[in-house]
Enzyme design. Sequence first.
Site, PDB file in Angstrom:
ATOM      1  N   ASN A  87     -14.000   0.560  -6.217  1.00 49.38           N
ATOM      2  CA  ASN A  87     -15.220   1.238  -6.040  1.00 49.38           C
ATOM      3  C   ASN A  87     -15.549   2.588  -6.758  1.00 49.38           C
ATOM      4  OD1 ASN A  87     -14.605   0.924  -3.751  1.00 49.38           O
ATOM      5  ND2 ASN A  87     -13.082   1.997  -3.044  1.00 49.38           N
ATOM      6  N   SER A 120     -11.069  -0.753   0.050  1.00 48.23           N
ATOM      7  CA  SER A 120      -9.936  -0.711   0.252  1.00 48.23           C
ATOM      8  C   SER A 120      -9.800  -1.112   2.265  1.00 48.23           C
ATOM      9  CB  SER A 120      -9.485   0.372   0.523  1.00 48.23           C
ATOM     10  OG  SER A 120      -8.340   0.407  -0.982  1.00 48.23           O
ATOM     11  N   ASP A 176       0.613  -1.380   0.276  1.00 43.19           N
ATOM     12  CA  ASP A 176      -0.169   0.248   0.192  1.00 43.19           C
ATOM     13  C   ASP A 176       0.897   0.869  -0.080  1.00 43.19           C
ATOM     14  OD1 ASP A 176      -2.222   1.743   0.715  1.00 43.19           O
ATOM     15  OD2 ASP A 176      -3.822  -0.236   0.582  1.00 43.19           O
ATOM     16  N   HIS A 201      -3.614   6.003   3.887  1.00 45.01           N
ATOM     17  CA  HIS A 201      -4.461   5.020   3.322  1.00 45.01           C
ATOM     18  C   HIS A 201      -3.928   3.273   4.277  1.00 45.01           C
ATOM     19  CE1 HIS A 201      -6.404   1.795  -0.364  1.00 45.01           C
ATOM     20  NE2 HIS A 201      -7.335   2.595  -0.288  1.00 45.01           N
TER      21      HIS A 201
END
Length: 444
Positions: free
Chosen positions: A321, A393, A191, A223
């Site tokens: 998404n 996520s 990530d 994130h």
Amino acid sequence: MANGPMDRRAFGEQPDRPSGPMTGQSSEYTGRYVVLLDPSNQESGLNALRSNADIAPVERVRGSDTTNIAELLERPDVSVLFEDLAAAVVEVRPDQRHALVTTAEAEPSIIAAEPERMVYAMPITAPHQAPTEFFPAFRSDEDVVSAHTQAEMAITQGPAWDEKTSTWGLQAIKANMTHLTGKNVKIAVLDTGVDTDHPDLAGRIAGAVSFVPGESAEDGNGHGTHCIGTAAGPASPQQGPRYGVAPDAQILAAKVLSNVGTGSDGQILAGIAWAISQGAKVISMSLGARVRPGELFPKTYEDLAQRALKLGTVIVAAAGNDSLRPGAIVPVSRPANCPSILSVAALDKALCPSYFSNGGINGAGGEINIAAPGRDVRSAAPGGGYQNLSGTSMATPHAAGVVALLAQAFPNASATHLMSLLKGSAFPLVQPAGDVGTGLLQAP
């Protein structure tokens, strides 16, 4: 080819590699190619590419190598071979791309070759972390309110979960009720890095590396820290309710996305190779790229996922998404659309698919495998704090944490068996499998 006709789906002339830092105006493709080689005969494929396509000189790296890999992947005069994966990121001149394609078609020791693409983090809240120029499908919660009635939005909030001791997500998947903690199991999160000084995480980070040029493993986005916290946050955090699924698991943080949330396939390969070399039982990837209806999965990622399974590592990835339910449902993103990668959809507090969660529109790997909490999820934030985020996520590290619990419960189970156990133990939901897979994720 050694194993039948070669897959030609992603071939074609691609734009030249962008120069300078990656921005929202950069091409979807980098100009390089990801080449998958026969593990037992890597040199034959490389020699064929040298002779016929004049690829850049090859630098060989092992999965445990971390020094200078980010810089090597950026150099236009070097091709990088990840020996442990038998996969290479190949630099080739634009006038030689056709020769590379035809060579790959003819050479039996080349399993697959596809253009390298950009990948992106997948949050849908906090606009300062997900600017629209980097996330074309980004929509804030305020945007969706304008598209839905207040009654519809109230339904998505579901029951009034009591989050005094555990987040609603942990309660939904029963992680707060199991005696398992993920002890002695390593979870790798690929990530935007991690806040290595976060009081909830600092003592349990077994390794943190960056494959992003010019950036350390520290998380300048938020994130990555959030995803790591969800997968492996502590049983007793400094503040607020428990939010981590596997509180005793060891954390491996591979920074493969920049502080603005962008990366490349090559950086993902570097992260996968490193995670496997460090003994990760599960790799969590809350990242990806949008695909078109009818588009098939990338063969390079699928073969790499199969190799990871054989080496004992499960890969889980966010479904994406890009949807705006109920009217528009977009296919599962890549690389979650690979049959050997566990794709995770997001649920809201009513245990319904979140409005943004992609669906099983495409076959042959493009299915949803399982669903997990992904709306208003509390977890760690850089600077030692906490924040609520939404997205597939956020659902994905819930699944990664449960894989770690299963690995503790069944230490001799193969990675394929762990994946089967996770899917088979889901709580059935009333929604179609195309939206929620086998159902709601459940801790053992």
